[in-house]
Design a protein around this motif. Structure first.
Motif, PDB file in Angstrom:
ATOM      1  N   MET A   1       0.853  -1.173   0.000  1.00 42.23           N
ATOM      2  CA  MET A   1       0.000   0.000   0.000  1.00 42.23           C
ATOM      3  C   MET A   1       0.894   1.230   0.000  1.00 42.23           C
ATOM      4  N   GLN A   2       0.792   2.028  -0.998  1.00 44.15           N
ATOM      5  CA  GLN A   2       1.604   3.223  -1.111  1.00 44.15           C
ATOM      6  C   GLN A   2       0.768   4.412  -0.676  1.00 44.15           C
ATOM      7  N   MET A   3       1.287   5.195   0.250  1.00 49.13           N
ATOM      8  CA  MET A   3       0.510   6.283   0.820  1.00 49.13           C
ATOM      9  C   MET A   3       0.912   7.637   0.251  1.00 49.13           C
ATOM     10  N   TYR A   4       1.510   7.643  -0.914  1.00 50.18           N
ATOM     11  CA  TYR A   4       1.886   8.902  -1.535  1.00 50.18           C
ATOM     12  C   TYR A   4       1.012   9.105  -2.754  1.00 50.18           C
ATOM     13  N   GLY A  45       9.941  13.646   1.440  1.00 50.78           N
ATOM     14  CA  GLY A  45      10.976  14.534   0.955  1.00 50.78           C
ATOM     15  C   GLY A  45      10.462  15.721   0.169  1.00 50.78           C
ATOM     16  N   ILE A  46       9.151  15.874   0.075  1.00 51.55           N
ATOM     17  CA  ILE A  46       8.599  17.050  -0.595  1.00 51.55           C
ATOM     18  C   ILE A  46       8.043  17.978   0.481  1.00 51.55           C
ATOM     19  N   GLY A  82      11.488   5.875   2.254  1.00 57.37           N
ATOM     20  CA  GLY A  82      12.579   6.451   1.487  1.00 57.37           C
ATOM     21  C   GLY A  82      12.232   7.773   0.869  1.00 57.37           C
ATOM     22  N   PRO A  83      13.213   8.382   0.227  1.00 57.60           N
ATOM     23  CA  PRO A  83      12.985   9.660  -0.436  1.00 57.60           C
ATOM     24  C   PRO A  83      12.154   9.474  -1.697  1.00 57.60           C
ATOM     25  N   CYS A  84      11.301  10.447  -1.982  1.00 50.53           N
ATOM     26  CA  CYS A  84      10.433  10.360  -3.158  1.00 50.53           C
ATOM     27  C   CYS A  84      11.201  10.601  -4.453  1.00 50.53           C
ATOM     28  N   ARG A  85      12.283  11.313  -4.360  1.00 51.73           N
ATOM     29  CA  ARG A  85      13.143  11.626  -5.510  1.00 51.73           C
ATOM     30  C   ARG A  85      14.547  11.884  -4.983  1.00 51.73           C
ATOM     31  N   VAL A  86      15.465  12.078  -5.873  1.00 51.60           N
ATOM     32  CA  VAL A  86      16.803  12.483  -5.470  1.00 51.60           C
ATOM     33  C   VAL A  86      16.798  13.996  -5.305  1.00 51.60           C
ATOM     34  N   ASP A  87      17.196  14.437  -4.136  1.00 49.96           N
ATOM     35  CA  ASP A  87      17.264  15.862  -3.827  1.00 49.96           C
ATOM     36  C   ASP A  87      18.595  16.396  -4.355  1.00 49.96           C
ATOM     37  N   PRO A  88      18.566  17.343  -5.290  1.00 47.06           N
ATOM     38  CA  PRO A  88      19.814  17.850  -5.843  1.00 47.06           C
ATOM     39  C   PRO A  88      20.675  18.598  -4.825  1.00 47.06           C
ATOM     40  N   ASN A  89      20.080  18.964  -3.690  1.00 50.26           N
ATOM     41  CA  ASN A  89      20.820  19.699  -2.655  1.00 50.26           C
ATOM     42  C   ASN A  89      21.377  18.808  -1.555  1.00 50.26           C
ATOM     43  N   THR A  90      21.069  17.507  -1.600  1.00 47.62           N
ATOM     44  CA  THR A  90      21.530  16.585  -0.569  1.00 47.62           C
ATOM     45  C   THR A  90      22.115  15.350  -1.233  1.00 47.62           C
ATOM     46  N   PRO A  91      23.362  15.029  -0.948  1.00 44.26           N
ATOM     47  CA  PRO A  91      23.934  13.798  -1.512  1.00 44.26           C
ATOM     48  C   PRO A  91      23.109  12.581  -1.082  1.00 44.26           C
ATOM     49  N   ILE A  92      22.883  11.678  -1.997  1.00 42.70           N
ATOM     50  CA  ILE A  92      22.074  10.492  -1.692  1.00 42.70           C
ATOM     51  C   ILE A  92      22.683   9.701  -0.536  1.00 42.70           C
TER      52      ILE A  92
END
Length: 160
Positions: A1-4, A45-46, A82-92
């Protein structure tokens, strides 16, 4: 079940996720026997949808996990987070390190990635085990473009 799956009118991703988690907590209060039958996967992450503001910093990830755990109140464990996407301001590596810590603390059972490249998966896997990778697949992003071009031509020209 995905809650996003935020409703179109919602501009606050925290509120949307919290509402979903409150519903899950209520369900598992009424039906605790179902908790082991359901997999809860949360992407975070949003900070804002309009404008789109990502924050997959260690602080924000930890805060998101802690909020979700608090809402679920022991009724259900978070299976994957986990993160929804890769944040360009934070290293994975920083994002995944924070999630590895909360996993060691027992707050989540697994770590997921979403919308990532193969190299990002490799970098994350050097930090800790990645339990799930979500990949978006679309019939319209195929290498043979005449299929998708033809579809859109038919759909658009039918309304003109």
């Amino acid at each position: 079940m995905q809650m996003y799956d935020p409703p179109l009118h919602s501009r606050n991703p925290r509120l949307t996720t919290a509402q979903s988690l409150h519903l899950l907590a209520r369900y598992f209060t009424a039906y605790p026997e179902d908790a082991d039958k359901v997999t809860v996967c949360i992407k975070s992450g949003i900070r804002s949808f309009q404008p789109m503001v990502l924050d997959c910093s260690p602080t924000y990830m930890r805060e998101a996990v802690n909020n979700a755990v608090k809402i679920l109140a022991g009724k259900k464990t978070i299976d994957v987070f986990g993160p929804c996407r890769v944040d360009p301001n934070t290293p994975i590596e920083d994002t995944i390190s924070a999630l590895a810590e909360v996993k060691k603390e027992g707050k989540i059972n697994g770590i997921q990635l979403s919308e990532v490249s193969a190299s990002t998966i490799r970098r994350a896997a050097e930090v800790t085990k990645i339990d799930m990778v979500e990949a978006e697949v679309s019939l319209w992003y195929v290498s043979w473009k005449p299929i998708s071009s033809h579809f859109w031509n038919i759909r658009v020209s039918g309304y003109l």
